[in-house]
Design an enzyme around this catalytic site. Structure first.
Site, PDB file in Angstrom:
ATOM      1  N   ASP A  32       0.842  -1.204   0.000  1.00 27.55           N
ATOM      2  CA  ASP A  32       0.000   0.000   0.000  1.00 27.55           C
ATOM      3  C   ASP A  32       0.876   1.252   0.000  1.00 27.55           C
ATOM      4  O   ASP A  32       0.579   2.253  -0.657  1.00 27.55           O
ATOM      5  CB  ASP A  32      -0.869   0.046   1.266  1.00 27.55           C
ATOM      6  CG  ASP A  32      -1.960  -1.000   1.216  1.00 27.55           C
ATOM      7  OD1 ASP A  32      -2.063  -1.690   0.185  1.00 27.55           O
ATOM      8  OD2 ASP A  32      -2.698  -1.125   2.218  1.00 27.55           O
ATOM      9  N   SER A  81     -36.983  -7.649 -10.729  1.00 27.74           N
ATOM     10  CA  SER A  81     -36.438  -8.404  -9.593  1.00 27.74           C
ATOM     11  C   SER A  81     -36.589  -9.893  -9.893  1.00 27.74           C
ATOM     12  O   SER A  81     -36.935 -10.283 -11.004  1.00 27.74           O
ATOM     13  CB  SER A  81     -37.139  -8.008  -8.302  1.00 27.74           C
ATOM     14  OG  SER A  81     -38.441  -8.487  -8.345  1.00 27.74           O
ATOM     15  N   LYS A 113     -26.376 -14.958  -4.357  1.00 29.24           N
ATOM     16  CA  LYS A 113     -27.228 -13.775  -4.390  1.00 29.24           C
ATOM     17  C   LYS A 113     -26.608 -12.758  -3.431  1.00 29.24           C
ATOM     18  O   LYS A 113     -26.604 -12.955  -2.214  1.00 29.24           O
ATOM     19  CB  LYS A 113     -28.647 -14.136  -3.951  1.00 29.24           C
ATOM     20  CG  LYS A 113     -29.634 -13.008  -4.136  1.00 29.24           C
ATOM     21  CD  LYS A 113     -31.045 -13.520  -3.955  1.00 29.24           C
ATOM     22  CE  LYS A 113     -32.091 -12.479  -4.254  1.00 29.24           C
ATOM     23  NZ  LYS A 113     -31.938 -11.223  -3.559  1.00 29.24           N
ATOM     24  N   ASP A 115     -26.140  -9.565  -1.249  1.00 31.40           N
ATOM     25  CA  ASP A 115     -27.101  -8.757  -0.519  1.00 31.40           C
ATOM     26  C   ASP A 115     -26.596  -7.322  -0.455  1.00 31.40           C
ATOM     27  O   ASP A 115     -25.936  -6.913   0.491  1.00 31.40           O
ATOM     28  CB  ASP A 115     -27.266  -9.340   0.894  1.00 31.40           C
ATOM     29  CG  ASP A 115     -28.496  -8.781   1.575  1.00 31.40           C
ATOM     30  OD1 ASP A 115     -29.282  -8.092   0.896  1.00 31.40           O
ATOM     31  OD2 ASP A 115     -28.660  -9.022   2.778  1.00 31.40           O
ATOM     32  N   ARG A 134     -31.435   1.064  -9.041  1.00 35.58           N
ATOM     33  CA  ARG A 134     -32.620   0.415  -9.561  1.00 35.58           C
ATOM     34  C   ARG A 134     -33.855   1.323  -9.540  1.00 35.58           C
ATOM     35  O   ARG A 134     -34.684   1.286 -10.429  1.00 35.58           O
ATOM     36  CB  ARG A 134     -32.888  -0.821  -8.707  1.00 35.58           C
ATOM     37  CG  ARG A 134     -33.992  -1.629  -9.195  1.00 35.58           C
ATOM     38  CD  ARG A 134     -34.090  -2.822  -8.292  1.00 35.58           C
ATOM     39  NE  ARG A 134     -35.449  -3.012  -7.964  1.00 35.58           N
ATOM     40  CZ  ARG A 134     -36.111  -4.122  -8.239  1.00 35.58           C
ATOM     41  NH1 ARG A 134     -35.486  -5.114  -8.797  1.00 35.58           N
ATOM     42  NH2 ARG A 134     -37.362  -4.225  -7.938  1.00 35.58           N
ATOM     43  N   TYR A 223     -23.245  -9.342 -12.603  1.00 37.47           N
ATOM     44  CA  TYR A 223     -23.859 -10.644 -12.857  1.00 37.47           C
ATOM     45  C   TYR A 223     -24.814 -10.703 -14.051  1.00 37.47           C
ATOM     46  O   TYR A 223     -25.519 -11.676 -14.231  1.00 37.47           O
ATOM     47  CB  TYR A 223     -24.571 -11.156 -11.601  1.00 37.47           C
ATOM     48  CG  TYR A 223     -25.481 -10.147 -10.914  1.00 37.47           C
ATOM     49  CD1 TYR A 223     -26.585  -9.613 -11.554  1.00 37.47           C
ATOM     50  CD2 TYR A 223     -25.212  -9.747  -9.606  1.00 37.47           C
ATOM     51  CE1 TYR A 223     -27.402  -8.708 -10.924  1.00 37.47           C
ATOM     52  CE2 TYR A 223     -26.038  -8.843  -8.957  1.00 37.47           C
ATOM     53  CZ  TYR A 223     -27.130  -8.325  -9.618  1.00 37.47           C
ATOM     54  OH  TYR A 223     -27.949  -7.431  -8.990  1.00 37.47           O
ATOM     55  N   CYS A 404     -38.972   2.287  36.847  1.00 33.64           N
ATOM     56  CA  CYS A 404     -37.848   2.669  35.992  1.00 33.64           C
ATOM     57  C   CYS A 404     -36.526   2.254  36.657  1.00 33.64           C
ATOM     58  O   CYS A 404     -36.284   2.610  37.814  1.00 33.64           O
ATOM     59  CB  CYS A 404     -37.863   4.179  35.757  1.00 33.64           C
ATOM     60  SG  CYS A 404     -36.446   4.751  34.816  1.00 33.64           S
ATOM     61  N   CYS A 407     -34.556   5.746  37.539  1.00 33.58           N
ATOM     62  CA  CYS A 407     -34.983   6.776  38.490  1.00 33.58           C
ATOM     63  C   CYS A 407     -36.037   6.276  39.473  1.00 33.58           C
ATOM     64  O   CYS A 407     -36.450   7.002  40.364  1.00 33.58           O
ATOM     65  CB  CYS A 407     -35.495   8.009  37.745  1.00 33.58           C
ATOM     66  SG  CYS A 407     -37.087   7.732  36.961  1.00 33.58           S
TER      67      CYS A 407
HETATM   68  S1  IVH Z   1     -29.810 -11.437 -11.733  1.00 35.16           S
HETATM   69  C1  IVH Z   1     -33.419  -9.982 -14.413  1.00 35.16           C
HETATM   70  N1  IVH Z   1     -27.939 -12.302 -10.134  1.00 35.16           N
HETATM   71  O1  IVH Z   1     -31.320  -9.755  -6.327  1.00 35.16           O
HETATM   72  C2  IVH Z   1     -32.730 -10.494 -13.225  1.00 35.16           C
HETATM   73  N2  IVH Z   1     -29.494 -10.718  -9.275  1.00 35.16           N
HETATM   74  O2  IVH Z   1     -34.138 -10.204  -5.673  1.00 35.16           O
HETATM   75  C3  IVH Z   1     -31.457  -9.828 -12.975  1.00 35.16           C
HETATM   76  N3  IVH Z   1     -29.064 -10.027  -6.966  1.00 35.16           N
HETATM   77  O3  IVH Z   1     -32.638  -7.185  -8.283  1.00 35.16           O
HETATM   78  C4  IVH Z   1     -30.916 -10.118 -11.631  1.00 35.16           C
HETATM   79  N4  IVH Z   1     -27.275 -11.270  -6.660  1.00 35.16           N
HETATM   80  O4  IVH Z   1     -30.338  -6.822  -7.154  1.00 35.16           O
HETATM   81  C5  IVH Z   1     -29.022 -11.504 -10.250  1.00 35.16           C
HETATM   82  N5  IVH Z   1     -26.199 -13.114  -8.837  1.00 35.16           N
HETATM   83  C6  IVH Z   1     -27.256 -12.332  -8.974  1.00 35.16           C
HETATM   84  C7  IVH Z   1     -27.716 -11.508  -7.921  1.00 35.16           C
HETATM   85  C8  IVH Z   1     -28.856 -10.720  -8.116  1.00 35.16           C
HETATM   86  C9  IVH Z   1     -28.086 -10.390  -6.123  1.00 35.16           C
HETATM   87  C10 IVH Z   1     -30.137  -9.087  -6.624  1.00 35.16           C
HETATM   88  C11 IVH Z   1     -30.499  -8.101  -7.702  1.00 35.16           C
HETATM   89  C12 IVH Z   1     -31.945  -8.349  -7.986  1.00 35.16           C
HETATM   90  C13 IVH Z   1     -32.393  -8.960  -6.704  1.00 35.16           C
HETATM   91  C14 IVH Z   1     -33.650  -9.745  -6.890  1.00 35.16           C
END
Ligand code: IVH
Length: 663
Positions: A32, A81, A113, A115, A134, A223, A404, A407
């Site tokens: 670094d 989604s 997935k 978060d 989004r 992704y 409490c 107090c």
């Molecule tokens: S694909 C058209 N891949 O999960 C579908 N989404 O609950 C495109 N997310 O809105 C989404 N990891 O923000 C996709 N490996 C992954 C993901 C992912 C997290 C989120 C994304 C999406 C939400 C849906």
């Protein structure tokens, strides 16, 4: 000169390579320290010879541009989604639906997935042109300036085989380790901590100052590739290509031939994810072949070719050692379970919130129970059940406190309230300190003091309420531990400065129950000054948009207390602003105390119209009475009001006539 240009070119390329290796491939090629020296060298050269600086120079990653407002921009492709599944059966149903449309010859990809916060990046000619959140799925906020500070997102792409014009979507996340140290720093600075890495990431992307965003430990996994001329006919290879262009694509994506292989992936990651440095809440399964994806298409909300499998929240068992009862600034009592420390979802858990007496009752909690703990969206995890088998014989049911703990006052619980309250508002130490801390907060009066100073001021007996703050003398402050001339001067100066804070923020700072930032703004705008607000009836309060009965009751109760009135009067004397700001030259007192009822629809929002009334010295009232001076009648106004006004002989005017009055 040429030499300098070459030097800048080389340093830029070299540093970009280090960044790519470090942030995308997780490989450190230099220390670094060495990196910082080179970056500084490049920065200096760019300052001296800006004509040679590259637009996508690594020095730009430190931010500096300021977002005024985030423009809302329509997404080129909707940002949908995913449908969720929670068990094997639902997953097999999904597979059956897929095979019904596309036959038997297909495979899937399995991915984690993430978060975090989804983001859509646009590239043109290999350069990042736009980053949108989004939003509502059809349009999102333009956060390009902030996104450019995330070092794992390429500003210009590697290689040359990318489509000229494409979008790529992914998730901005904050690493767990980054989140923990970031939150710790905030806590030490007396700032509000974030509940979880997702909230911290979301909050970061919406900051105005991109230099601040640059300091946040953000990362981005991509992704989903969209647009014409994709490099491959399948999702997996598209992402592999994206990886070569410099995007961070998860190494944990795999192909799966059938549901059994998907389940294997899910089972593995359900456990292994605990060791990751970022939060995952499931697995995303996608049909791999793009032509097959197109045949499957979309529903209104989500693709038919992909589905999310949500992990069950991680649950651990531990011993309930004791229960403490915390007293908040409003006197609300929150029971907190003290647990034998245990690891849960990447951090050590020692406490769990029990919220209120009902929850304890519902759980049938006994002393020394073994409890199941889960992490929801909050920092403090919650107790979701009890392991009855481990309950020792004769263990006593938890008995909620009646007094409490701070107090000794008898607690009260009003019907409809989930919580017990300590009514001793002005003498219960945590309530006094809590109110003071709230008042001086950054988003409130922004006074240069922290929790420790409040504690010291309280302990010395110098301050018992917010009005006392403005009577503090340098002499008194010098008696506080660690306070020297400079710190005394700073505190007094910031108290002086706080007198400029707007009425709406001041109202919020007073910490009246249920009066948060938005409510305070509404009330301040509507009533214009403290006098009008103080004398408003419950009905008048309720007539202000979005003010419910409990807020109205709380306001009435607040102003009915002579101690509060005394505090307000002292604050007025100290010079704090108890009326909406209006520069005398801008607004004259044209409406001079005249009272107005506004009813119906107008060309401008009703709140704006009311604001104008108070700006020009008029008074907003909700119901027509003999004392009303004018009724401003809009479209579709209530016939009863009109009738009453006519009966009482009140002057009925149109929006235009009103505007003419103040012109
Ligand atoms: S694909 C058209 N891949 O999960 C579908 N989404 O609950 C495109 N997310 O809105 C989404 N990891 O923000 C996709 N490996 C992954 C993901 C992912 C997290 C989120 C994304 C999406 C939400 C849906």
């Amino acid at each position: 000169m040429n030499e300098i240009k070459i030097k800048i070119d080389n340093l830029t390329a070299e540093l970009k390579e280090y960044n790519y290796n470090y942030y995308v491939l997780a490989k450190s090629l230099i220390t670094d320290f060495e990196f910082d020296i080179k970056l500084k060298e490049l920065q200096d050269l760019e300052t001296e010879f800006p004509q040679f600086a590259h637009k996508d120079s690594p020095t730009k990653r430190v931010g500096g541009e300021v977002n005024k407002d985030f423009k809302t921009v329509a997404h080129r492709y909707l940002m949908l989604s995913l449908a969720n599944t929670y068990n094997e059966g639902e997953l097999r149903d999904f597979d059956a639906r897929v095979s019904k449309t596309i036959g038997n010859n297909y495979d899937y990809t399995c991915e984690l997935k993430f978060d975090g916060l989804s983001i859509s990046l646009s590239y043109f000619d290999g350069k990042l042109t736009q980053a949108l959140t989004r939003g509502d799925g059809s349009s999102g906020d333009d956060v390009t300036i902030n996104v450019k500070t995330i070092k794992s997102i390429p500003i210009s792409l590697r290689g040359n085989d990318w489509p000229k014009d494409f979008e790529i979507r992914g998730e901005v996340v904050m690493t767990r380790s980054g989140f923990n140290s970031f939150n710790k720093t905030r806590e030490e600075a007396g700032e509000q901590v974030f509940a979880n890495p997702r909230n911290a990431a979301a909050g970061s992307l919406k900051m105005k100052d991109s230099a601040e965003v640059a300091k946040r430990p953000l990362d981005c996994y991509l992704y989903y590739l969209l647009g014409e001329n994709q490099p491959a006919d399948n999702h997996y290879d598209n992402l592999m290509a994206a990886k070569k262009w410099g995007f961070k694509v998860s190494d944990f994506m795999v192909k799966a031939a059938n549901v059994d292989e998907i389940l294997e992936y899910i089972n593995y990651w359900d456990e292994a994810r605990k060791e990751l440095d970022f939060d995952t809440d499931g697995v995303v399964i996608k049909v791999n072949n793009i032509a097959n994806q197109q045949r499957l298409g979309f529903t209104a909300k989500s693709p038919r070719w992909a589905i999310a499998y949500k992990f069950k929240a991680e649950r651990v068992e531990t011993l309930l050692e004791s229960i403490s009862y915390q007293v908040g600034r409003t006197g609300a009592i929150t029971p907190v379970a003290n647990l034998t420390p245990i690891k849960l979802a990447g951090s050590i858990v020692k406490r769990a919130s029990l919220h209120n007496a009902d929850i304890i009752e519902l759980l049938e909690l006994h002393e020394k129970d073994f409890v199941f703990v889960e992490k929801g969206g909050e920092i403090i995890p919650k107790i979701v059940g009890i392991n009855i088998e481990k309950r020792v014989a004769n263990s006593q049911k938890i008995k909620y406190i009646s007094h409490c703990p701070e107090c000794g006052s008898a607690l009260v619980r009003t019907e409809g309230d989930a919580k017990h309250f300590c009514p001793n508002e002005y003498h219960c130490p945590p309530q006094i300190k809590g109110k003071l801390e709230h008042f001086i907060g950054r988003k409130m009066m922004d006074i240069a003091a922290g929790e420790a100073t409040v504690e010291a001021l309280f302990n010395k007996g110098f301050v018992r309420n917010v009005a006392d703050l403005y009577d503090l003398s340098a002499e008194q402050l010098l008696k506080l531990d660690g306070f020297k001339d400079k710190s005394v001067e700073n505190l007094l100066l910031s108290l002086e400065k706080s007198k400029e804070v707007s009425f709406e923020r001041l109202l919020f700072s007073l910490g009246i129950r249920y009066v948060g930032e938005t409510v305070a703004k509404k009330l301040a705008t509507y009533f214009g000054n403290i006098q009008a607000l103080r004398t408003a009836s419950k009905m008048e309060l309720i007539m202000v948009g979005d003010i419910g009965e409990s807020i109205a009751d709380s306001m009435i109760e607040y102003f009915a207390d002579p101690l509060n009135i005394e505090i307000i009067e002292r604050l007025i004397k100290a010079g704090l602003k108890f009326e909406i700001e209006k520069s005398e030259s801008q607004y004259e007192n044209k409406l001079d105390g005249k009272s107005f009822v506004v009813s119906g629809k107008f060309t401008i929002p009703r709140d704006d119209l009311k604001r104008k009334i108070s700006d020009y010295g008029g008074k907003n009232v909700s119901a027509v009475s003999a004392k009303t001076d004018f009724l401003i009648a809009g479209e579709n106004m209530g016939p009863a009001k009109l009738k009453k006004a006519e009966k009482l002989g009140i002057e009925i005017i149109s929006e235009d006539e009103f505007i003419n009055m103040i012109k």
